[in-house]
Scaffold this motif. Structure first.
Motif, PDB file in Angstrom:
ATOM      1  N   ALA A 207       0.697  -1.210  -0.079  1.00 22.94           N
ATOM      2  CA  ALA A 207       0.009   0.072   0.082  1.00 22.94           C
ATOM      3  C   ALA A 207       0.787   1.221   0.071  1.00 22.94           C
ATOM      4  O   ALA A 207       1.950   1.267   0.523  1.00 22.94           O
ATOM      5  CB  ALA A 207      -0.701  -0.022   1.148  1.00 22.94           C
ATOM      6  N   PRO A 208       0.570   2.279  -0.485  1.00 20.77           N
ATOM      7  CA  PRO A 208       1.386   3.475  -0.742  1.00 20.77           C
ATOM      8  C   PRO A 208       1.865   3.964   0.679  1.00 20.77           C
ATOM      9  O   PRO A 208       2.986   4.297   0.848  1.00 20.77           O
ATOM     10  CB  PRO A 208       0.242   4.724  -1.291  1.00 20.77           C
ATOM     11  CG  PRO A 208      -0.557   3.785  -2.083  1.00 20.77           C
ATOM     12  CD  PRO A 208      -0.848   2.557  -1.290  1.00 20.77           C
ATOM     13  N   GLU A 209       1.071   3.756   1.669  1.00 25.79           N
ATOM     14  CA  GLU A 209       1.305   4.134   2.996  1.00 25.79           C
ATOM     15  C   GLU A 209       1.773   3.180   3.680  1.00 25.79           C
ATOM     16  O   GLU A 209       1.933   3.116   5.182  1.00 25.79           O
ATOM     17  CB  GLU A 209       0.103   5.028   3.731  1.00 25.79           C
ATOM     18  CG  GLU A 209      -1.089   3.995   4.216  1.00 25.79           C
ATOM     19  CD  GLU A 209      -1.832   3.855   3.057  1.00 25.79           C
ATOM     20  OE1 GLU A 209      -2.855   3.083   3.133  1.00 25.79           O
ATOM     21  OE2 GLU A 209      -1.596   4.313   1.851  1.00 25.79           O
ATOM     22  N   ALA A 210       2.342   2.067   3.385  1.00 27.04           N
ATOM     23  CA  ALA A 210       2.864   1.094   4.203  1.00 27.04           C
ATOM     24  C   ALA A 210       3.952   1.249   4.788  1.00 27.04           C
ATOM     25  O   ALA A 210       4.724   2.274   4.948  1.00 27.04           O
ATOM     26  CB  ALA A 210       3.407  -0.189   3.017  1.00 27.04           C
ATOM     27  N   ARG A 211       4.045   0.549   6.341  1.00 27.25           N
ATOM     28  CA  ARG A 211       5.025   0.801   7.314  1.00 27.25           C
ATOM     29  C   ARG A 211       5.710  -0.793   7.488  1.00 27.25           C
ATOM     30  O   ARG A 211       5.369  -1.718   7.012  1.00 27.25           O
ATOM     31  CB  ARG A 211       4.388   1.166   8.535  1.00 27.25           C
ATOM     32  CG  ARG A 211       3.644   2.383   8.325  1.00 27.25           C
ATOM     33  CD  ARG A 211       2.891   2.966   9.599  1.00 27.25           C
ATOM     34  NE  ARG A 211       2.256   1.548  10.287  1.00 27.25           N
ATOM     35  CZ  ARG A 211       2.163   1.365  11.621  1.00 27.25           C
ATOM     36  NH1 ARG A 211       2.840   2.030  12.481  1.00 27.25           N
ATOM     37  NH2 ARG A 211       1.600   0.587  12.019  1.00 27.25           N
ATOM     38  N   GLU A 228       8.331   4.242   7.018  1.00 27.16           N
ATOM     39  CA  GLU A 228       7.108   4.710   6.283  1.00 27.16           C
ATOM     40  C   GLU A 228       7.265   4.974   4.942  1.00 27.16           C
ATOM     41  O   GLU A 228       8.426   5.345   4.542  1.00 27.16           O
ATOM     42  CB  GLU A 228       6.360   5.801   7.303  1.00 27.16           C
ATOM     43  CG  GLU A 228       6.398   5.513   8.703  1.00 27.16           C
ATOM     44  CD  GLU A 228       5.650   6.541   9.374  1.00 27.16           C
ATOM     45  OE1 GLU A 228       4.828   7.196   8.640  1.00 27.16           O
ATOM     46  OE2 GLU A 228       5.830   6.908  10.671  1.00 27.16           O
ATOM     47  N   SER A 229       6.213   4.605   4.251  1.00 33.10           N
ATOM     48  CA  SER A 229       6.160   4.582   2.791  1.00 33.10           C
ATOM     49  C   SER A 229       6.420   3.479   2.049  1.00 33.10           C
ATOM     50  O   SER A 229       7.680   2.749   2.302  1.00 33.10           O
ATOM     51  CB  SER A 229       6.822   5.786   2.272  1.00 33.10           C
ATOM     52  OG  SER A 229       8.074   5.726   1.808  1.00 33.10           O
ATOM     53  N   ALA A 230       5.583   2.927   1.143  1.00 28.83           N
ATOM     54  CA  ALA A 230       6.053   1.857   0.143  1.00 28.83           C
ATOM     55  C   ALA A 230       7.358   1.844  -0.433  1.00 28.83           C
ATOM     56  O   ALA A 230       8.226   0.850  -0.338  1.00 28.83           O
ATOM     57  CB  ALA A 230       4.956   1.774  -0.952  1.00 28.83           C
ATOM     58  N   ASP A 231       7.981   3.080  -0.908  1.00 32.22           N
ATOM     59  CA  ASP A 231       9.385   3.193  -1.378  1.00 32.22           C
ATOM     60  C   ASP A 231      10.155   2.736  -0.516  1.00 32.22           C
ATOM     61  O   ASP A 231      11.145   1.926  -0.799  1.00 32.22           O
ATOM     62  CB  ASP A 231       9.416   4.378  -2.084  1.00 32.22           C
ATOM     63  CG  ASP A 231      10.523   4.753  -2.875  1.00 32.22           C
ATOM     64  OD1 ASP A 231      10.929   3.943  -4.079  1.00 32.22           O
ATOM     65  OD2 ASP A 231      11.780   5.344  -2.463  1.00 32.22           O
ATOM     66  N   LYS A 232      10.366   3.444   0.777  1.00 37.69           N
ATOM     67  CA  LYS A 232      11.326   3.127   1.759  1.00 37.69           C
ATOM     68  C   LYS A 232      11.215   1.818   2.334  1.00 37.69           C
ATOM     69  O   LYS A 232      12.396   1.102   2.595  1.00 37.69           O
ATOM     70  CB  LYS A 232      11.030   4.415   2.938  1.00 37.69           C
ATOM     71  CG  LYS A 232      11.372   5.658   2.534  1.00 37.69           C
ATOM     72  CD  LYS A 232      11.335   6.560   3.634  1.00 37.69           C
ATOM     73  CE  LYS A 232      11.593   7.927   3.131  1.00 37.69           C
ATOM     74  NZ  LYS A 232      11.420   8.914   4.214  1.00 37.69           N
ATOM     75  N   GLN A 283      -0.199  -3.700   4.281  1.00 36.55           N
ATOM     76  CA  GLN A 283      -0.328  -2.410   5.132  1.00 36.55           C
ATOM     77  C   GLN A 283       1.084  -2.511   6.003  1.00 36.55           C
ATOM     78  O   GLN A 283       1.523  -1.150   6.102  1.00 36.55           O
ATOM     79  CB  GLN A 283      -1.754  -2.376   5.717  1.00 36.55           C
ATOM     80  CG  GLN A 283      -2.911  -2.652   4.945  1.00 36.55           C
ATOM     81  CD  GLN A 283      -3.188  -1.430   4.012  1.00 36.55           C
ATOM     82  OE1 GLN A 283      -3.044  -0.325   4.358  1.00 36.55           O
ATOM     83  NE2 GLN A 283      -3.734  -2.005   2.722  1.00 36.55           N
ATOM     84  N   CYS A 284       1.484  -3.329   6.424  1.00 39.54           N
ATOM     85  CA  CYS A 284       2.514  -3.267   7.260  1.00 39.54           C
ATOM     86  C   CYS A 284       3.219  -4.679   7.226  1.00 39.54           C
ATOM     87  O   CYS A 284       2.869  -5.636   7.002  1.00 39.54           O
ATOM     88  CB  CYS A 284       2.039  -3.043   8.671  1.00 39.54           C
ATOM     89  SG  CYS A 284       3.373  -2.717  10.083  1.00 39.54           S
TER      90      CYS A 284
END
Length: 300
Positions: A207-211, A228-232, A283-284
């Motif tokens: 998810a874009p806001e994945a942790r 935090e964030s999908a890219d990181k 999501q996480c």
């Protein structure tokens, strides 16, 4: 609950063992650590066996009451220790097999959610009494009256605690219908993408806001802050995947009611990855690398 009176002291041990799975389930959901839960259940046994219980008409209710009160006392003690914990704190992984032991699909779903890492993390923010009410009501379906007796509270007070706890959990962990097959598929795809170095596939699963939450207790390598964030998250995972672990073996298993990835190093548990899935996306990502929390996962 049964109302089978204890008439023979020699039956004390058999009755306790009959109810041990429920007592362990209550204690683990209250404390988030297998060792703490086992200690509480052992203390409950010592109290139960200290003298004859011929006057107990409902052994299960009586034992749950003892266990819950002991768990509340221990939770108040360990919460102060967790304030000094190095990095994020996650519950200890707990091996489950609801697919075999709980045939009813609806009941299995409730039990799986109540023991999931995502829900247990949220429960950490509840007061001990709120957590006890939530566990007894939501996970085990105890009537309000029996919970009130267990906690020595009024029925109205218990209902108020239950409402606050349910609202708190819903605000931080909204309910989603998660298909177990989809969760396993996402776990397998996640594992393949991470080990294969496929950044694009990883990003499509997150998810874009994945942790990403890592728990090492300062005893092994894991991020000390939430990523935090999908890219990181994706780039961190690919970096981890490129690090060689001697004698590494990867196994898919079931922990806390859902699929998980167990990493072994020379035959010993080195880490656990588990995913919180909703709306078809991750999501996480939970990573557990505190060796003290992995000993129970060692292969036999």
């Amino acid at each position: 609950m049964t109302a089978d009176t204890v008439t023979d002291p020699s039956d004390l041990s058999a009755l306790f063992e009959e109810h041990r799975p429920v007592l362990t389930g209550v204690a683990y959901r209250m404390l988030g650590r297998v060792a703490d839960a086992e200690d509480v259940v052992q203390d409950a046994w010592l109290r139960w066996s200290a003298e004859g219980r011929e006057d107990v008409r409902a052994p299960r209710a009586y034992l749950v009451r003892i266990t819950t009160r002991l768990a509340i006392d221990r939770l108040r003690h360990v919460q102060s220790r967790r304030e000094a914990y190095v990095g994020p704190w996650l519950p200890e992984p707990f091996e489950t097999d609801f697919g075999v032991t709980v045939p009813d699909t609806a009941e299995r779903a409730v039990l799986a959610e109540s023991v999931s890492l995502a829900v247990l993390v949220v429960l950490e923010s509840l007061s001990p009494l709120e957590r006890a009410v939530f566990v007894l009501r939501e996970a085990f379906g105890f009537p309000y009256g029996e919970i009130a007796t267990a906690l020595d509270k009024s029925d109205a007070a218990v209902r108020q605690l239950a409402g606050r706890a349910r609202k708190h959990v819903d605000e931080r962990k909204p309910r989603f219908e998660v298909d177990p097959a989809q969760q396993r598929d996402l776990t397998e795809r996640f594992l393949a993408a991470a080990t294969g170095g496929d950044l694009g596939e990883l990003l499509s699963l997150l998810a874009p806001e994945a942790r990403l939450v890592g728990d090492s207790g300062g005893k092994s390598k894991a991020p000390l802050r939430i990523v935090e964030s999908a890219d990181k998250v994706a780039r961190f995972l690919l970096g981890v995947a490129r690090q060689a672990i001697p004698g590494m073996e990867i196994r898919l298993t079931e922990l806390n009611g859902g699929p998980a990835v167990l990493i072994l190093a020379d035959g010993e548990p080195d880490g656990v990855f588990q995913l919180d899935v909703a709306d078809g996306l991750i999501q996480c990502v939970y990573i557990l690398r505190n060796p003290d929390k992995l000993t129970a996962l060692a292969p036999e």
